[in-house]
Design an enzyme around this catalytic site. Structure first.
Site, PDB file in Angstrom:
ATOM      1  CB  SER A 142      75.314  55.566   3.893  1.00  0.00           C
ATOM      2  OG  SER A 142      73.959  55.277   3.572  1.00  0.00           O
ATOM      3  CE1 TYR A 156      75.204  60.353   1.729  1.00  0.00           C
ATOM      4  CE2 TYR A 156      73.821  58.398   1.592  1.00  0.00           C
ATOM      5  CZ  TYR A 156      74.554  59.297   2.341  1.00  0.00           C
ATOM      6  OH  TYR A 156      74.666  59.129   3.702  1.00  0.00           O
TER       7      TYR A 156
END
Length: 247
Positions: A142, A156
């Site tokens: 990501s 995250y």
């Protein structure tokens, strides 16, 4: 018709929905036989298997919790046995939960690292005896590994930074065998977890240079390229595919 991945074999974790399903279908369209893993949505996994078989390819869905390292390893062995070895390993299984430090709990921390990092480590380790020379390891990371436009994403983002680090090291480890290791880092993509018409999209779309969310097929296009011989000089890198989100 000759395709980029004729007779190649691939395992895509988290392949029942979203980006994982799009990658599995695209690899099959390019000629690969594909096994997917899924966490619990058996109906969605069956749909992906049917789509792969409709391309004339072998397909199998294996239920496996990516946060369970033993289950991740077992799934890799089962996939390799079904396919007769592995050419392509795509780590797509992932979870995300946002919350500010001091409020997000230990369970969320452990779950995110369990799925996003432990599963990647365990799966890759288990794949080494089955991964053919010249193979590919592709990790779906990501852009949050290096950019965090909103509060609450520290855990995250840390998991995605961790797998980028693993990929760089594994590229060195596996380079002598011609195995290439890379990370695809999507920005906002229209999925069930983060729909383009959801409330969060109202915050993120204005940050996109192209003014829209990405599509799962666009991520799958990049994965197919990295899985093919056309990417033969690319390894140990992270590739942002985010419509200008992080510039």
């Amino acid at each position: 018709m000759t395709t980029m991945l004729t007779d190649k074999t691939a395992l895509v974790t988290g392949g029942s929905r979203g980006i994982g399903a799009a990658i599995a279908r695209r690899l099959a369209r390019e000629g690969a036989n594909v096994v997917i893993t899924y966490a619990g949505n058996e109906a969605a996994a069956a749909e992906t298997v049917a789509a792969i078989e409709a391309e004339g390819r072998k397909a199998l869905a294996i239920r496996a919790d990516a946060s369970d390292m033993a289950a991740s390893r077992t799934a890799v062995v089962q996939a390799a046995e079904f396919l007769g070895g592995l050419d392509i390993l795509v780590h797509n299984a992932g979870v995300a939960e946002f919350g500010p430090v001091g409020e997000i709990g230990d369970g969320s921390y452990r779950q995110q690292f369990g799925v996003n990092v432990d599963g990647v480590f365990a799966g890759t380790s288990a794949a080494i005896p089955h991964l053919r020379d010249g193979g590919r390891v592709i990790i779906i990371g990501s852009v949050n590994a290096h950019t965090m436009p909103t509060p609450g994403g520290a855990i995250y983002g840390a998991t995605k930074a961790a797998v980028a680090g693993l990929a760089r090291g594994w590229a060195r480890d596996l380079g002598p065998r011609g195995i290439l290791v890379n990370v695809i880092q999507p920005g906002p993509v229209d999925t069930d977890m983060n729909p383009a018409d959801g409330d969060f999209a109202k915050v993120l779309v204005p940050l996109m240079a192209i003014g829209r969310y990405g599509k799962v097929e666009e991520i799958a296009n990049l994965a197919a390229f990295l899985a093919s011989d056309e990417s033969s000089l690319i390894t140990g890198t992270t590739i942002d595919i985010d419509g200008g989100f992080s510039i």
